[in-house]
Design a protein around this motif. Structure first.
Motif, PDB file in Angstrom:
ATOM      1  N   LEU A 149       0.804  -1.223   0.000  1.00 54.38           N
ATOM      2  CA  LEU A 149       0.000   0.000   0.000  1.00 54.38           C
ATOM      3  C   LEU A 149       0.838   1.275   0.000  1.00 54.38           C
ATOM      4  CD1 LEU A 149      -2.903  -0.823   2.487  1.00 54.38           C
ATOM      5  CD2 LEU A 149      -2.901  -0.953   0.002  1.00 54.38           C
ATOM      6  N   LEU A 150       2.147   1.146   0.235  1.00 55.03           N
ATOM      7  CA  LEU A 150       2.983   2.338   0.341  1.00 55.03           C
ATOM      8  C   LEU A 150       2.908   3.252  -0.887  1.00 55.03           C
ATOM      9  CD1 LEU A 150       6.182   1.083   2.200  1.00 55.03           C
ATOM     10  CD2 LEU A 150       4.348   2.549   3.058  1.00 55.03           C
ATOM     11  N   PRO A 151       2.944   2.721  -2.125  1.00 53.36           N
ATOM     12  CA  PRO A 151       2.805   3.633  -3.274  1.00 53.36           C
ATOM     13  C   PRO A 151       1.500   4.419  -3.250  1.00 53.36           C
ATOM     14  CG  PRO A 151       3.650   1.513  -3.989  1.00 53.36           C
ATOM     15  CD  PRO A 151       3.246   1.334  -2.557  1.00 53.36           C
ATOM     16  N   GLY A 152       0.406   3.746  -2.900  1.00 54.74           N
ATOM     17  CA  GLY A 152      -0.878   4.436  -2.816  1.00 54.74           C
ATOM     18  C   GLY A 152      -0.904   5.466  -1.700  1.00 54.74           C
ATOM     19  N   ILE A 153      -0.316   5.115  -0.569  1.00 54.41           N
ATOM     20  CA  ILE A 153      -0.264   6.037   0.565  1.00 54.41           C
ATOM     21  C   ILE A 153       0.539   7.282   0.211  1.00 54.41           C
ATOM     22  CG2 ILE A 153       0.717   6.332   2.867  1.00 54.41           C
ATOM     23  CD1 ILE A 153      -0.120   3.425   3.454  1.00 54.41           C
ATOM     24  N   PHE A 154       1.709   7.073  -0.403  1.00 54.01           N
ATOM     25  CA  PHE A 154       2.540   8.216  -0.794  1.00 54.01           C
ATOM     26  C   PHE A 154       1.844   9.064  -1.860  1.00 54.01           C
ATOM     27  CE2 PHE A 154       6.393   5.594   0.586  1.00 54.01           C
ATOM     28  CZ  PHE A 154       6.502   6.279   1.784  1.00 54.01           C
ATOM     29  N   ALA A 155       1.188   8.391  -2.816  1.00 61.95           N
ATOM     30  CA  ALA A 155       0.479   9.121  -3.870  1.00 61.95           C
ATOM     31  C   ALA A 155      -0.667   9.943  -3.294  1.00 61.95           C
ATOM     32  CB  ALA A 155      -0.042   8.148  -4.928  1.00 61.95           C
ATOM     33  N   MET A 156      -1.407   9.363  -2.354  1.00 63.11           N
ATOM     34  CA  MET A 156      -2.514  10.088  -1.739  1.00 63.11           C
ATOM     35  C   MET A 156      -1.991  11.278  -0.929  1.00 63.11           C
ATOM     36  SD  MET A 156      -5.768  10.415  -1.286  1.00 63.11           S
ATOM     37  CE  MET A 156      -6.668   8.874  -1.552  1.00 63.11           C
ATOM     38  N   ALA A 157      -0.953  11.043  -0.139  1.00 61.10           N
ATOM     39  CA  ALA A 157      -0.382  12.122   0.670  1.00 61.10           C
ATOM     40  C   ALA A 157       0.133  13.248  -0.218  1.00 61.10           C
ATOM     41  CB  ALA A 157       0.738  11.588   1.550  1.00 61.10           C
ATOM     42  N   ALA A 158       0.822  12.896  -1.302  1.00 68.45           N
ATOM     43  CA  ALA A 158       1.353  13.908  -2.214  1.00 68.45           C
ATOM     44  C   ALA A 158       0.228  14.693  -2.872  1.00 68.45           C
ATOM     45  CB  ALA A 158       2.223  13.248  -3.282  1.00 68.45           C
ATOM     46  N   THR A 159      -0.852  14.001  -3.246  1.00 68.08           N
ATOM     47  CA  THR A 159      -1.997  14.671  -3.870  1.00 68.08           C
ATOM     48  C   THR A 159      -2.640  15.663  -2.921  1.00 68.08           C
ATOM     49  OG1 THR A 159      -2.453  12.763  -5.301  1.00 68.08           O
ATOM     50  CG2 THR A 159      -4.264  14.293  -4.901  1.00 68.08           C
TER      51      THR A 159
ATOM     52  N   LEU B  58      -8.600   8.701  -8.180  1.00 75.06           N
ATOM     53  CA  LEU B  58      -7.873   7.713  -8.958  1.00 75.06           C
ATOM     54  C   LEU B  58      -7.043   6.816  -8.045  1.00 75.06           C
ATOM     55  CD1 LEU B  58      -6.839   6.474 -11.606  1.00 75.06           C
ATOM     56  CD2 LEU B  58      -5.146   8.331 -11.717  1.00 75.06           C
ATOM     57  N   VAL B  59      -6.370   7.411  -7.070  1.00 73.04           N
ATOM     58  CA  VAL B  59      -5.568   6.637  -6.127  1.00 73.04           C
ATOM     59  C   VAL B  59      -6.447   5.665  -5.346  1.00 73.04           C
ATOM     60  CG1 VAL B  59      -4.086   6.761  -4.079  1.00 73.04           C
ATOM     61  CG2 VAL B  59      -3.821   8.446  -5.912  1.00 73.04           C
ATOM     62  N   THR B  60      -7.588   6.156  -4.869  1.00 74.37           N
ATOM     63  CA  THR B  60      -8.506   5.308  -4.107  1.00 74.37           C
ATOM     64  C   THR B  60      -9.023   4.152  -4.953  1.00 74.37           C
ATOM     65  OG1 THR B  60      -9.203   7.201  -2.757  1.00 74.37           O
ATOM     66  CG2 THR B  60     -10.656   5.291  -2.787  1.00 74.37           C
ATOM     67  N   ASP B  61      -9.418   4.451  -6.182  1.00 76.46           N
ATOM     68  CA  ASP B  61      -9.983   3.413  -7.043  1.00 76.46           C
ATOM     69  C   ASP B  61      -8.940   2.367  -7.442  1.00 76.46           C
ATOM     70  OD1 ASP B  61     -12.401   4.665  -6.868  1.00 76.46           O
ATOM     71  OD2 ASP B  61     -12.333   5.588  -8.852  1.00 76.46           O
ATOM     72  N   LEU B  62      -7.722   2.808  -7.709  1.00 77.91           N
ATOM     73  CA  LEU B  62      -6.657   1.858  -8.030  1.00 77.91           C
ATOM     74  C   LEU B  62      -6.380   0.935  -6.841  1.00 77.91           C
ATOM     75  CD1 LEU B  62      -4.141   4.085 -10.018  1.00 77.91           C
ATOM     76  CD2 LEU B  62      -5.283   2.024 -10.871  1.00 77.91           C
ATOM     77  N   THR B  63      -6.306   1.499  -5.662  1.00 77.84           N
ATOM     78  CA  THR B  63      -6.078   0.690  -4.469  1.00 77.84           C
ATOM     79  C   THR B  63      -7.217  -0.300  -4.266  1.00 77.84           C
ATOM     80  OG1 THR B  63      -4.914   2.560  -3.442  1.00 77.84           O
ATOM     81  CG2 THR B  63      -5.577   0.758  -2.001  1.00 77.84           C
ATOM     82  N   ASN B  64      -8.432   0.174  -4.493  1.00 78.81           N
ATOM     83  CA  ASN B  64      -9.613  -0.678  -4.339  1.00 78.81           C
ATOM     84  C   ASN B  64      -9.572  -1.840  -5.325  1.00 78.81           C
ATOM     85  OD1 ASN B  64     -12.129  -1.627  -3.581  1.00 78.81           O
ATOM     86  ND2 ASN B  64     -13.092   0.378  -3.645  1.00 78.81           N
ATOM     87  N   ARG B  65      -9.246  -1.543  -6.574  1.00 77.95           N
ATOM     88  CA  ARG B  65      -9.188  -2.602  -7.589  1.00 77.95           C
ATOM     89  C   ARG B  65      -8.075  -3.606  -7.315  1.00 77.95           C
ATOM     90  NH1 ARG B  65     -12.612  -4.740 -10.267  1.00 77.95           N
ATOM     91  NH2 ARG B  65     -13.251  -2.966 -11.534  1.00 77.95           N
ATOM     92  N   LEU B  66      -6.915  -3.100  -6.905  1.00 72.99           N
ATOM     93  CA  LEU B  66      -5.750  -3.971  -6.744  1.00 72.99           C
ATOM     94  C   LEU B  66      -5.766  -4.750  -5.430  1.00 72.99           C
ATOM     95  CD1 LEU B  66      -3.023  -1.510  -8.068  1.00 72.99           C
ATOM     96  CD2 LEU B  66      -3.965  -3.497  -9.268  1.00 72.99           C
ATOM     97  N   TYR B  67      -6.260  -4.113  -4.341  1.00 73.05           N
ATOM     98  CA  TYR B  67      -6.102  -4.728  -3.028  1.00 73.05           C
ATOM     99  C   TYR B  67      -7.397  -4.825  -2.222  1.00 73.05           C
ATOM    100  CZ  TYR B  67      -1.305  -3.633  -4.275  1.00 73.05           C
ATOM    101  OH  TYR B  67      -0.114  -3.545  -4.946  1.00 73.05           O
ATOM    102  N   GLY B  68      -8.489  -4.274  -2.737  1.00 73.56           N
ATOM    103  CA  GLY B  68      -9.765  -4.409  -2.047  1.00 73.56           C
ATOM    104  C   GLY B  68     -10.201  -3.166  -1.289  1.00 73.56           C
ATOM    105  N   ALA B  69     -11.449  -3.203  -0.852  1.00 69.90           N
ATOM    106  CA  ALA B  69     -12.068  -2.037  -0.221  1.00 69.90           C
ATOM    107  C   ALA B  69     -11.405  -1.662   1.100  1.00 69.90           C
ATOM    108  CB  ALA B  69     -13.559  -2.292  -0.010  1.00 69.90           C
ATOM    109  N   GLN B  70     -11.050  -2.654   1.913  1.00 71.58           N
ATOM    110  CA  GLN B  70     -10.452  -2.352   3.210  1.00 71.58           C
ATOM    111  C   GLN B  70      -9.118  -1.629   3.039  1.00 71.58           C
ATOM    112  OE1 GLN B  70     -11.914  -2.621   6.155  1.00 71.58           O
ATOM    113  NE2 GLN B  70     -10.117  -1.642   7.060  1.00 71.58           N
ATOM    114  N   ALA B  71      -8.325  -2.069   2.074  1.00 72.97           N
ATOM    115  CA  ALA B  71      -7.051  -1.403   1.795  1.00 72.97           C
ATOM    116  C   ALA B  71      -7.282   0.020   1.311  1.00 72.97           C
ATOM    117  CB  ALA B  71      -6.264  -2.192   0.754  1.00 72.97           C
TER     118      ALA B  71
END
Length: 207
Positions: free
Chosen positions: A5-15, A43-56
């Motif tokens: 999840l780190l790429p998504g977390i960093f992307a969300m924080a940067a956004t 986009l970050v949320t949806d990518l994370t959802n697709r790749l790792y699920g709703a909880q992630a």
């Protein structure tokens, strides 16, 4: 899982950080530059959802919310030409809109997960973005909610003008909201391309 999840977390924080900075700079009469970066959060949320699920995806959202709250608190302490860079109404509106809209996005995406590849990200982003715009601008600028921060004069945002300079008379903040919403809708469509490319690159199912 957290490492994934780190790429998504960093992307969300940067956004969130970029949007909080760019919102200080006007783009035309009704928008700020932040209007063009903030929708990337969906986009970050949806990518994370697709790749790792709703909880992630919810974990990434909560990180973004925490970063947003920190940015807002810092902004309330920085004085600009007309007062704090971030008023308490804007801070409240931003936090409520972000958390509510992003969590709704996660739920809607999960509901449509099994359909054609584009339906879940498009429908969830359109619904989440619409709620985000409605909540933020009404909380931050509408007259009925002035009690949230009685000392904050937002009369400038309630000046009655033609909607987007062309339509019926409406408070200025309504034109700002409509312009912001329009940008979100356009970017929701544009984000389908990187969504599909990234999902394919990660070898994840798109349906």
């Amino acid at each position: 899982m957290m490492q994934k999840l780190l790429p998504g977390i960093f992307a969300m924080a940067a956004t969130v950080v970029a949007s909080n900075i760019l919102v200080q700079f006007l783009f035309g009469q009704w928008l700020t530059w932040g209007a063009f970066t903030y929708p990337l959060a969906f986009l970050v949320t949806d990518l994370t959802n697709r790749l790792y699920g709703a909880q992630a995806a919810r974990r990434v959202v909560f990180v973004g919310f925490a970063v947003g709250v920190a940015c807002s608190l810092i902004g309330t302490q920085i004085m600009g030409e007309f007062g704090p860079l971030v008023t308490w109404r804007i801070a409240i509106g931003s936090g409520v809109a972000f958390l509510t809209a992003q969590l709704l996005d996660v739920a809607v995406f999960d509901r449509f997960r099994g359909g054609v590849w584009w339906r879940a990200p498009l429908v969830s982003t359109l619904i989440g973005s619409s709620l985000d715009t409605a909540l933020f601008f009404s909380i931050a600028f509408s007259t009925p909610l002035a009690g949230l921060e009685p000392g904050n004069d937002v009369s400038w945002a309630n000046e009655v003008l033609p909607l987007l300079g062309l339509g019926p008379a409406a408070p200025l903040w309504v034109s700002m909201a409509v312009a912001d919403w329009g940008v979100k809708l356009l970017l929701a469509l544009a984000a389908l391309l990187p969504f599909r490319l990234i999902v394919r690159k990660m070898n994840a199912p798109i349906a």
